[in-house]
Write a protein that holds these residues in place. Structure first.
Motif, short mmCIF file in Angstrom:
data_model
loop_
_atom_site.label_atom_id
_atom_site.label_comp_id
_atom_site.label_asym_id
_atom_site.label_seq_id
_atom_site.Cartn_x
_atom_site.Cartn_y
_atom_site.Cartn_z
N ALA A 111 -16.72 -5.94 -10.60
CA ALA A 111 -16.51 -4.53 -10.96
C ALA A 111 -17.41 -3.62 -10.13
O ALA A 111 -16.97 -2.57 -9.64
CB ALA A 111 -16.78 -4.34 -12.45
N GLN A 112 -18.66 -4.01 -9.97
CA GLN A 112 -19.60 -3.21 -9.20
C GLN A 112 -19.17 -3.10 -7.74
O GLN A 112 -19.25 -2.03 -7.12
CB GLN A 112 -21.00 -3.81 -9.31
CG GLN A 112 -22.10 -2.95 -8.71
CD GLN A 112 -23.45 -3.60 -8.88
OE1 GLN A 112 -23.65 -4.75 -8.49
NE2 GLN A 112 -24.37 -2.88 -9.48
N LEU A 116 -18.38 0.09 -5.29
CA LEU A 116 -18.98 0.34 -3.98
C LEU A 116 -17.94 0.67 -2.92
O LEU A 116 -18.26 1.29 -1.91
CB LEU A 116 -19.79 -0.88 -3.54
CG LEU A 116 -21.12 -1.12 -4.26
CD1 LEU A 116 -21.72 -2.46 -3.86
CD2 LEU A 116 -22.11 0.01 -3.97
N GLN A 117 -16.70 0.27 -3.17
CA GLN A 117 -15.61 0.57 -2.24
C GLN A 117 -14.91 1.89 -2.60
O GLN A 117 -13.88 2.22 -2.00
CB GLN A 117 -14.60 -0.58 -2.22
CG GLN A 117 -15.19 -1.87 -1.69
CD GLN A 117 -14.23 -3.03 -1.79
OE1 GLN A 117 -13.36 -3.22 -0.92
NE2 GLN A 117 -14.34 -3.82 -2.86
N GLY A 118 -15.46 2.63 -3.55
CA GLY A 118 -14.92 3.94 -3.89
C GLY A 118 -13.81 3.94 -4.91
O GLY A 118 -13.25 5.00 -5.21
N GLU A 122 -11.19 2.34 -11.43
CA GLU A 122 -10.94 0.91 -11.65
C GLU A 122 -12.23 0.20 -12.01
O GLU A 122 -12.27 -0.62 -12.95
CB GLU A 122 -10.32 0.30 -10.40
CG GLU A 122 -10.01 -1.18 -10.51
CD GLU A 122 -9.49 -1.77 -9.20
OE1 GLU A 122 -9.30 -3.01 -9.16
OE2 GLU A 122 -9.28 -1.00 -8.23
N SER A 123 -13.29 0.50 -11.28
CA SER A 123 -14.58 -0.11 -11.53
C SER A 123 -15.09 0.23 -12.93
O SER A 123 -15.60 -0.64 -13.66
CB SER A 123 -15.59 0.36 -10.48
OG SER A 123 -16.87 -0.15 -10.76
N ARG A 158 -21.14 9.08 -9.69
CA ARG A 158 -20.28 9.00 -8.52
C ARG A 158 -18.97 9.78 -8.70
O ARG A 158 -18.37 10.22 -7.72
CB ARG A 158 -19.96 7.55 -8.20
CG ARG A 158 -21.12 6.78 -7.60
CD ARG A 158 -21.36 7.24 -6.18
NE ARG A 158 -22.50 6.59 -5.58
CZ ARG A 158 -22.78 6.62 -4.30
NH1 ARG A 158 -22.00 7.29 -3.47
NH2 ARG A 158 -23.85 6.03 -3.82
N GLN A 159 -18.56 9.92 -9.95
CA GLN A 159 -17.31 10.63 -10.23
C GLN A 159 -17.53 12.09 -10.60
O GLN A 159 -16.62 12.77 -11.08
CB GLN A 159 -16.55 9.89 -11.34
CG GLN A 159 -16.07 8.51 -10.91
CD GLN A 159 -15.43 7.74 -12.04
OE1 GLN A 159 -14.21 7.83 -12.26
NE2 GLN A 159 -16.23 6.98 -12.77
#
Length: 201
Positions: A111-112, A116-118, A122-123, A158-159
């Motif tokens: 999940a992490q 990290l892939q943006g 989903e994460s 991040r969001q």
């Protein structure tokens, strides 16, 4: 660590599980120091020997595969690491069961990495599922449960949900300070994340 490994080889032999564990620790520490090529070579050797001595499905073999995935992630090869993490997760679920702590670690790691892939939404969904499972299996104060909460705080930031991220980090910082101590590396990491979020406020 070299002395420990040398001592185990001399007393226990190259194929003893404790010797193999020391070799894996050496690979992990080498990766942590940024020597990823050397670490990958060390990890490859441990994996070959664990497969030979313990078998493909032994939990220690699965742990070495997870270490290999971690090294792949540290090298920035995220797509490859995602495949490796996914394969380890599938095998841990099959061998250990869905609620085993090692399986939950694999679910969190995957999940992490997706985050990290943006792929934040989903994460976050996956992290929330892991957090619920960890609370049920391990309890609210287990370090792994606190790690899931910290990751969710990072994902909120991040969001663009800054206020939520600050509050979540503050809660994790309080609980990590209480459970792990104020100077534990995980506590310090949360403190640093919170400081970065509030630096411009």
């Amino acid at each position: 660590m070299n002395q420990v490994l040398g001592g185990r080889r001399q007393v226990l032999g190259d194929d003893h599980p404790d010797t193999l564990a020391a070799r894996e620790t050496m690979a992990w520490l080498t990766g942590l120091r940024g020597k990823l090529g050397e670490a990958s070579e060390l990890c490859r050797g441990v994996l070959e020997d664990r497969r030979r001595v313990l078998g493909e499905d032994h939990p220690d073999t699965l742990t070495t595969r997870a270490t290999r995935a971690w090294l792949t992630k540290r090298a920035g090869r995220y797509a490859e690491a995602e495949r490796e993490y996914g394969a380890v997760l599938a095998d841990r679920q099959r061998v250990l069961g869905p609620d085993h702590p090692d399986t939950l670690i694999s679910r969190h790691d995957l999940a992490q990495l997706i985050g990290l892939q943006g792929r934040y939404a989903e994460s976050e969904q996956l992290c929330r599922e892991v957090l619920a499972a960890r609370r049920r299996v391990l309890g609210d104060d287990h370090p792994d449960t606190l790690t899931s909460r910290d990751t969710l705080a990072w994902l909120a930031g991040r969001q663009g949900r800054r206020a939520e991220a600050v509050e979540l980090h503050r809660q994790v910082l309080a609980d990590r300070s209480r459970v792990l101590g104020a100077h534990h590396p995980d506590t310090q990491a949360t403190r640093d994340e919170l400081a970065e979020l509030t630096a411009d406020s």
